[in-house]
Design a protein around this motif. Structure first.
Motif, PDB file in Angstrom:
ATOM      1  N   LEU A 114       0.822  -1.207   0.000  1.00  0.00           N
ATOM      2  CA  LEU A 114       0.000   0.000   0.000  1.00  0.00           C
ATOM      3  C   LEU A 114       0.859   1.262   0.000  1.00  0.00           C
ATOM      4  O   LEU A 114       0.595   2.214  -0.736  1.00  0.00           O
ATOM      5  N   VAL A 115       1.881   1.258   0.822  1.00  0.00           N
ATOM      6  CA  VAL A 115       2.756   2.431   0.908  1.00  0.00           C
ATOM      7  C   VAL A 115       3.455   2.677  -0.423  1.00  0.00           C
ATOM      8  O   VAL A 115       3.509   3.816  -0.918  1.00  0.00           O
ATOM      9  N   GLN A 116       3.970   1.617  -1.019  1.00  0.00           N
ATOM     10  CA  GLN A 116       4.676   1.769  -2.286  1.00  0.00           C
ATOM     11  C   GLN A 116       3.732   2.215  -3.398  1.00  0.00           C
ATOM     12  O   GLN A 116       4.135   2.968  -4.287  1.00  0.00           O
ATOM     13  N   CYS A 117       2.487   1.768  -3.347  1.00  0.00           N
ATOM     14  CA  CYS A 117       1.515   2.158  -4.376  1.00  0.00           C
ATOM     15  C   CYS A 117       1.255   3.661  -4.351  1.00  0.00           C
ATOM     16  O   CYS A 117       1.113   4.288  -5.410  1.00  0.00           O
ATOM     17  N   THR A 118       1.178   4.259  -3.158  1.00  0.00           N
ATOM     18  CA  THR A 118       0.948   5.703  -3.084  1.00  0.00           C
ATOM     19  C   THR A 118       2.111   6.483  -3.685  1.00  0.00           C
ATOM     20  O   THR A 118       1.903   7.462  -4.403  1.00  0.00           O
ATOM     21  N   PHE A 119       3.336   6.034  -3.419  1.00  0.00           N
ATOM     22  CA  PHE A 119       4.497   6.723  -3.978  1.00  0.00           C
ATOM     23  C   PHE A 119       4.576   6.551  -5.495  1.00  0.00           C
ATOM     24  O   PHE A 119       4.900   7.494  -6.224  1.00  0.00           O
ATOM     25  N   ILE A 120       4.268   5.352  -5.981  1.00  0.00           N
ATOM     26  CA  ILE A 120       4.300   5.114  -7.432  1.00  0.00           C
ATOM     27  C   ILE A 120       3.201   5.907  -8.116  1.00  0.00           C
ATOM     28  O   ILE A 120       3.389   6.433  -9.223  1.00  0.00           O
ATOM     29  N   PHE A 121       2.039   6.014  -7.482  1.00  0.00           N
ATOM     30  CA  PHE A 121       0.940   6.817  -8.024  1.00  0.00           C
ATOM     31  C   PHE A 121       1.403   8.255  -8.226  1.00  0.00           C
ATOM     32  O   PHE A 121       1.192   8.856  -9.292  1.00  0.00           O
ATOM     33  N   ALA A 122       2.043   8.820  -7.211  1.00  0.00           N
ATOM     34  CA  ALA A 122       2.520  10.200  -7.303  1.00  0.00           C
ATOM     35  C   ALA A 122       3.585  10.344  -8.386  1.00  0.00           C
ATOM     36  O   ALA A 122       3.549  11.281  -9.201  1.00  0.00           O
ATOM     37  N   ASN A 123       4.534   9.415  -8.411  1.00  0.00           N
ATOM     38  CA  ASN A 123       5.594   9.493  -9.417  1.00  0.00           C
ATOM     39  C   ASN A 123       5.056   9.316 -10.829  1.00  0.00           C
ATOM     40  O   ASN A 123       5.559   9.931 -11.781  1.00  0.00           O
ATOM     41  N   ALA A 124       4.035   8.473 -10.979  1.00  0.00           N
ATOM     42  CA  ALA A 124       3.461   8.240 -12.308  1.00  0.00           C
ATOM     43  C   ALA A 124       2.772   9.496 -12.830  1.00  0.00           C
ATOM     44  O   ALA A 124       2.896   9.844 -14.020  1.00  0.00           O
ATOM     45  N   ILE A 125       2.041  10.189 -11.969  1.00  0.00           N
ATOM     46  CA  ILE A 125       1.387  11.436 -12.384  1.00  0.00           C
ATOM     47  C   ILE A 125       2.427  12.473 -12.782  1.00  0.00           C
ATOM     48  O   ILE A 125       2.297  13.167 -13.804  1.00  0.00           O
ATOM     49  N   LEU A 126       3.494  12.573 -12.000  1.00  0.00           N
ATOM     50  CA  LEU A 126       4.557  13.525 -12.297  1.00  0.00           C
ATOM     51  C   LEU A 126       5.281  13.154 -13.588  1.00  0.00           C
ATOM     52  O   LEU A 126       5.582  14.026 -14.424  1.00  0.00           O
ATOM     53  N   ALA A 127       5.557  11.868 -13.791  1.00  0.00           N
ATOM     54  CA  ALA A 127       6.248  11.427 -15.008  1.00  0.00           C
ATOM     55  C   ALA A 127       5.375  11.616 -16.234  1.00  0.00           C
ATOM     56  O   ALA A 127       5.867  12.026 -17.302  1.00  0.00           O
ATOM     57  N   GLU A 128       4.078  11.330 -16.118  1.00  0.00           N
ATOM     58  CA  GLU A 128       3.172  11.530 -17.252  1.00  0.00           C
ATOM     59  C   GLU A 128       3.121  12.995 -17.647  1.00  0.00           C
ATOM     60  O   GLU A 128       3.113  13.332 -18.835  1.00  0.00           O
ATOM     61  N   ALA A 129       3.093  13.881 -16.645  1.00  0.00           N
ATOM     62  CA  ALA A 129       3.102  15.316 -16.935  1.00  0.00           C
ATOM     63  C   ALA A 129       4.401  15.721 -17.628  1.00  0.00           C
ATOM     64  O   ALA A 129       4.385  16.529 -18.572  1.00  0.00           O
ATOM     65  N   GLY A 130       5.522  15.136 -17.190  1.00  0.00           N
ATOM     66  CA  GLY A 130       6.799  15.440 -17.830  1.00  0.00           C
ATOM     67  C   GLY A 130       6.847  14.962 -19.266  1.00  0.00           C
ATOM     68  O   GLY A 130       7.331  15.672 -20.159  1.00  0.00           O
ATOM     69  N   LEU A 131       6.341  13.762 -19.518  1.00  0.00           N
ATOM     70  CA  LEU A 131       6.317  13.237 -20.888  1.00  0.00           C
ATOM     71  C   LEU A 131       5.416  14.082 -21.783  1.00  0.00           C
ATOM     72  O   LEU A 131       5.763  14.386 -22.930  1.00  0.00           O
ATOM     73  N   SER A 132       4.242  14.459 -21.270  1.00  0.00           N
ATOM     74  CA  SER A 132       3.333  15.290 -22.060  1.00  0.00           C
ATOM     75  C   SER A 132       3.929  16.672 -22.307  1.00  0.00           C
ATOM     76  O   SER A 132       3.759  17.245 -23.382  1.00  0.00           O
ATOM     77  N   PHE A 133       4.631  17.201 -21.312  1.00  0.00           N
ATOM     78  CA  PHE A 133       5.276  18.506 -21.485  1.00  0.00           C
ATOM     79  C   PHE A 133       6.325  18.450 -22.588  1.00  0.00           C
ATOM     80  O   PHE A 133       6.475  19.393 -23.375  1.00  0.00           O
ATOM     81  N   LEU A 134       7.047  17.330 -22.667  1.00  0.00           N
ATOM     82  CA  LEU A 134       8.079  17.175 -23.688  1.00  0.00           C
ATOM     83  C   LEU A 134       7.507  16.799 -25.053  1.00  0.00           C
ATOM     84  O   LEU A 134       8.237  16.771 -26.043  1.00  0.00           O
ATOM     85  N   GLY A 135       6.216  16.490 -25.104  1.00  0.00           N
ATOM     86  CA  GLY A 135       5.582  16.150 -26.370  1.00  0.00           C
ATOM     87  C   GLY A 135       5.757  14.717 -26.802  1.00  0.00           C
ATOM     88  O   GLY A 135       5.526  14.391 -27.973  1.00  0.00           O
ATOM     89  N   VAL A 136       6.153  13.826 -25.885  1.00  0.00           N
ATOM     90  CA  VAL A 136       6.357  12.420 -26.239  1.00  0.00           C
ATOM     91  C   VAL A 136       5.385  11.512 -25.487  1.00  0.00           C
ATOM     92  O   VAL A 136       5.556  10.292 -25.497  1.00  0.00           O
ATOM     93  N   GLY A 137       4.380  12.092 -24.859  1.00  0.00           N
ATOM     94  CA  GLY A 137       3.445  11.292 -24.085  1.00  0.00           C
ATOM     95  C   GLY A 137       2.130  11.112 -24.811  1.00  0.00           C
ATOM     96  O   GLY A 137       2.072  10.676 -25.959  1.00  0.00           O
ATOM     97  N   ILE A 138       1.056  11.483 -24.133  1.00  0.00           N
ATOM     98  CA  ILE A 138      -0.284  11.356 -24.689  1.00  0.00           C
ATOM     99  C   ILE A 138      -0.485  12.397 -25.782  1.00  0.00           C
ATOM    100  O   ILE A 138       0.125  13.469 -25.782  1.00  0.00           O
TER     101      ILE A 138
END
Length: 288
Positions: A206-230
Motif C-alpha cells: 500500500l505504501v509503495q503504491c501511493t508513492f508510485i501513483f505520485a511518481n506516475a502522475i509527475l512522469a506523465e506530466a513530464g512526458l506530455s510537457f516534452l511532447g512524447v506522451g499522450i
C-alpha cells in the motif's frame, strides 16, 4: 467467519481514524478526495467543453465566467483542468495496477525461490540503473505516443521499485516459523505464497503504491510537457503547461493552475504514503 469479518472491518476503521487523526494526512486525504471527485464529475461540473473554441475570448484573465481564464484558443482553463485530471489520474491508477501485478510477481519469485533470486535481482538492478524519465522517454518513443503506451512505459519503469520492496519483505517472511511449518506440512507452494506471504505484504504494498501513483502522475506530466506522451488533442496537466509556456509573460494562468494541480496531487499522495508508512510500520508506530 463473522467475527473475522468484524475484526477486519474494525481494523480498517481504526486505520482510517488514525489517518484522519494526523493533521497533515487528513488534509492530504481531503485534497485527494476533492481532486478525484472533481475529475470523476467533470462532464457534469465543467461549465464548458474542454475542446470548445472561442477565439474572441482568447487569453482572457480569470473572471466569473472563466474561473481560471482562457488559453490561446479561447478554451476554458477550468473545464480543461477537470478533464485533464481524469486523464492524469487514470494513467496514475493504471500504472499502479500494472506495477503492482508485475512487481509483486517478480518480488515473490525472487524472494521465495533461491534459484530465481540472482537473475531477477540482476534484471531489477539493470533497469534501475537508467534514470526513470530517460527510460520512459525511450520506451514511449519505441512504442509510440498514446495513453496505453505511456502506462506500459511507466509500468515498466516503476516495476523494479515495487519488485525490490516485495523481494526484501519476502526474504524475511519466508524464514518465519509459520512458513517453515507450512512447508513441513507439505502445503502447496501457491497456497504458501498467497496465504502466508502475500497477505503479509499488504503494508509495504500500500505504501509503495501511493508513492508510485505520485511518481506516475509527475512522469506523465513530464512526458506530455516534452511532447512524447499522450496525444496533444487529449487534455492533460502536462500538455496544458507545455502549450502555455509560450504565453507565460502575458497569460501566466495557463501554466499556473495545471502546475498547482500537479503539485497538490503529488504532495497529497506523498503525505498519504508517509502517513501509511508511519502507521503500518511497527517500528515507526512504536517510536511515535
Amino acid at each position: 467467519m463473522s467475527s473475522i469479518a468484524v475484526a477486519r472491518h474494525s481494523r480498517h476503521d481504526s486505520l482510517m481514524w488514525q489517518l484522519m487523526s494526523r493533521p497533515t494526512t487528513a488534509i492530504a486525504l481531503i485534497l485527494l478526495a476533492v481532486i478525484v471527485v472533481s475529475a470523476v464529475l467533470a462532464p457534469w461540473v465543467a461549465p464548458f467543453s474542454p475542446s470548445q473554441l472561442a477565439i474572441m475570448q482568447r487569453l482572457k484573465s480569470p473572471e466569473a465566467t472563466h474561473l481560471f481564464g482562457t488559453d490561446e484558443l479561447g478554451r476554458d482553463i477550468f473545464s480543461r483542468m477537470l478533464f485533464a485530471g481524469q486523464t492524469s489520474l487514470s494513467v496514475g491508477i493504471s500504472v499502479v495496477v500494472f506495477t503492482s501485478v508485475t512487481g509483486v510477481l517478480l518480488g515473490l519469485l525472487a524472494g521465495y525461490f533461491r534459484a530465481l533470486d540472482a537473475p531477477i535481482s540482476r534484471l531489477i538492478d539493470a533497469m534501475m540503473a537508467f534514470p526513470d524519465i530517460l527510460l520512459a522517454i525511450a520506451l514511449v518513443a519505441a512504442l509510440g505516443p498514446s495513453a496505453t503506451n505511456v502506462v506500459i512505459a511507466l509500468g515498466i519503469v516503476y516495476t523494479p521499485r515495487m519488485a525490490r520492496v516485495i523481494r526484501a519483505s519476502t526474504l524475511v517472511i519466508r524464514e518465519l516459523p509459520y512458513v517453515e511449518a507450512a512447508k513441513a506440512l507439505a502445503v502447496p507452494t501457491p497456497v504458501i505464497l498467497y496465504r502466508h506471504i502475500l497477505r503479509n505484504l499488504t503494508s509495504p504494498l500500500l505504501v509503495q503504491c501511493t508513492f508510485i501513483f505520485a511518481n506516475a502522475i509527475l512522469a506523465e506530466a513530464g512526458l506530455s510537457f516534452l511532447g512524447v506522451g499522450i496525444s496533444p488533442d487529449i487534455p492533460t496537466w502536462g500538455t496544458m503547461i507545455s502549450q502555455g509556456r509560450q504565453y507565460i509573460d502575458q497569460a501566466g494562468w495557463i501554466m499556473l493552475f495545471p502546475g498547482v494541480a500537479i503539485v497538490i496531487t503529488v504532495l497529497s499522495l506523498q503525505l498519504l504514503g508517509d502517513g501509511l508508512r508511519d502507521l503500518l510500520d511497527p517500528r515507526l508506530s512504536k517510536g511515535a
